[in-house]
Design a protein around this motif. Sequence first.
Motif, PDB file in Angstrom:
ATOM      1  N   THR A 160      -2.939   0.065   3.536  1.00 49.93           N
ATOM      2  CA  THR A 160      -2.326   1.093   2.702  1.00 49.93           C
ATOM      3  C   THR A 160      -3.125   1.288   1.419  1.00 49.93           C
ATOM      4  O   THR A 160      -3.414   2.432   1.019  1.00 49.93           O
ATOM      5  CB  THR A 160      -0.874   0.711   2.355  1.00 49.93           C
ATOM      6  OG1 THR A 160      -0.166   0.397   3.550  1.00 49.93           O
ATOM      7  CG2 THR A 160      -0.176   1.851   1.637  1.00 49.93           C
ATOM      8  N   THR A 171      -1.494   0.982  11.829  1.00 49.10           N
ATOM      9  CA  THR A 171      -1.373   1.819  10.628  1.00 49.10           C
ATOM     10  C   THR A 171      -2.355   2.977  10.681  1.00 49.10           C
ATOM     11  O   THR A 171      -2.016   4.117  10.322  1.00 49.10           O
ATOM     12  CB  THR A 171      -1.607   0.975   9.363  1.00 49.10           C
ATOM     13  OG1 THR A 171      -0.680  -0.115   9.360  1.00 49.10           O
ATOM     14  CG2 THR A 171      -1.412   1.801   8.103  1.00 49.10           C
ATOM     15  N   VAL A 223       0.360  -5.029   6.345  1.00 56.01           N
ATOM     16  CA  VAL A 223      -0.007  -3.609   6.314  1.00 56.01           C
ATOM     17  C   VAL A 223      -0.586  -3.198   4.959  1.00 56.01           C
ATOM     18  O   VAL A 223      -1.390  -2.270   4.869  1.00 56.01           O
ATOM     19  CB  VAL A 223       1.228  -2.736   6.654  1.00 56.01           C
ATOM     20  CG1 VAL A 223       0.912  -1.243   6.543  1.00 56.01           C
ATOM     21  CG2 VAL A 223       1.742  -3.068   8.049  1.00 56.01           C
ATOM     22  N   GLU A 282       5.754  -1.788   2.143  1.00 53.02           N
ATOM     23  CA  GLU A 282       5.360  -2.091   3.527  1.00 53.02           C
ATOM     24  C   GLU A 282       5.312  -3.595   3.747  1.00 53.02           C
ATOM     25  O   GLU A 282       5.335  -4.378   2.805  1.00 53.02           O
ATOM     26  CB  GLU A 282       4.000  -1.484   3.854  1.00 53.02           C
ATOM     27  CG  GLU A 282       4.052  -0.263   4.753  1.00 53.02           C
ATOM     28  CD  GLU A 282       4.669  -0.520   6.126  1.00 53.02           C
ATOM     29  OE1 GLU A 282       4.924  -1.691   6.492  1.00 53.02           O
ATOM     30  OE2 GLU A 282       4.915   0.447   6.853  1.00 53.02           O
ATOM     31  N   GLY A 324       3.821   2.923   5.699  1.00 56.36           N
ATOM     32  CA  GLY A 324       2.611   2.871   6.508  1.00 56.36           C
ATOM     33  C   GLY A 324       1.351   3.009   5.695  1.00 56.36           C
ATOM     34  O   GLY A 324       1.118   2.284   4.724  1.00 56.36           O
ATOM     35  N   SER A 325       0.512   3.960   6.067  1.00 52.01           N
ATOM     36  CA  SER A 325      -0.760   4.189   5.379  1.00 52.01           C
ATOM     37  C   SER A 325      -0.572   4.780   3.994  1.00 52.01           C
ATOM     38  O   SER A 325      -1.548   4.897   3.240  1.00 52.01           O
ATOM     39  CB  SER A 325      -1.629   5.136   6.214  1.00 52.01           C
ATOM     40  OG  SER A 325      -1.090   6.452   6.194  1.00 52.01           O
TER      41      SER A 325
END
Length: 346
Positions: A213, A152, A209, A205, A184-185
């Motif tokens: 995030t 990520t 993850v 997500e 993702g992030s």
Amino acid sequence: MPMDLEKPTCDDSLIRQLSISIFQLPILSVADELGVFSHLEREPTGIAELARQLSLSFRATEALLASLAGMGLLARFQGKFHLTETSRNFLLPDRPFYWGHMLRLIGQVPVTHSTLLETLRRDGAIAWDAGKVITEEWDRVDLSEERAFVFTRAMHSHSFATAVGLAQRVELTGVGRLLDVAGGSGCFSIALARQNPHVQFTVAELPPVCKTTRQYVAEHGLEGRIDVVALDMFRDAWPPGHDVIFFANVLHDWDSARRQRLIQRSFEVLPPGGRILIYELLLSDGQDGPLTAALSSMNMVYLTPGKQLTAGELDELVRGCGFTDVSVMPAYAGYSLISARKPLDR
């Protein structure tokens, strides 16, 4: 007697450059690890002085700096090497658009003549000793928190600049809430939220993850504007109440059946009049480039069951799932935004 050779119709400089291009990415990632760019940000320096600072020989440092300058990452002025705008923006660890995490991740992928040939002949990504095929981990939600963090963070390096570039181009007037699938992030939601204060965002997500995030969202002070929800996008029910569904660098990871599944699920969950936005590096409709998109497609063949798509393929995909009013807008650094709408009578 041998016949006289005729001169080639062009010189061989392109082939010569390609034959040694294998060194370019390692040179960049090694320079990043050695701190070359940070050294030169503090003080432009000549070869001998930088060699002393890095504990390298003059010969090695000369080759390193000459290569970086030839790639457009350094410039020599009055005997000293300086950063260029590219290296200043993207190769300093304390800058928001630093690419180093992605460079190191890519450097772990063992691309060789034999592994690429095997991949092409099998028409499928192969597993190697260094790790598993990426999408197999995603599909089985088979990610450790540590590996999720590494990947990520790398994707954030890869995507944050283009997310900001998109945010300055996309029109979100009239949008209430946007669902960022496999976000993702959260970099796209972060960039879009800063540009569109009237819109609420949800980043969906995989569970491993989400912790990372939330950290990125908190760093930007956007916890009240961006929700983060754990979601397996193929198996779990999608959260309702969004009038835009957004995919950035997602569809290229999957085969045609799963791409269609994602677009069909988007159509089902959107209200009439809702929009789908797809952000991708597009192949030309003639499938003859551009080079970055073509190499990205080869990367997908090597690592995933997917590929880069053309605008025509995406148009056919979204229309086939019921969307209309399809448009394609060039956005940033070769990326394009595809927009489509669910009809009001559906």
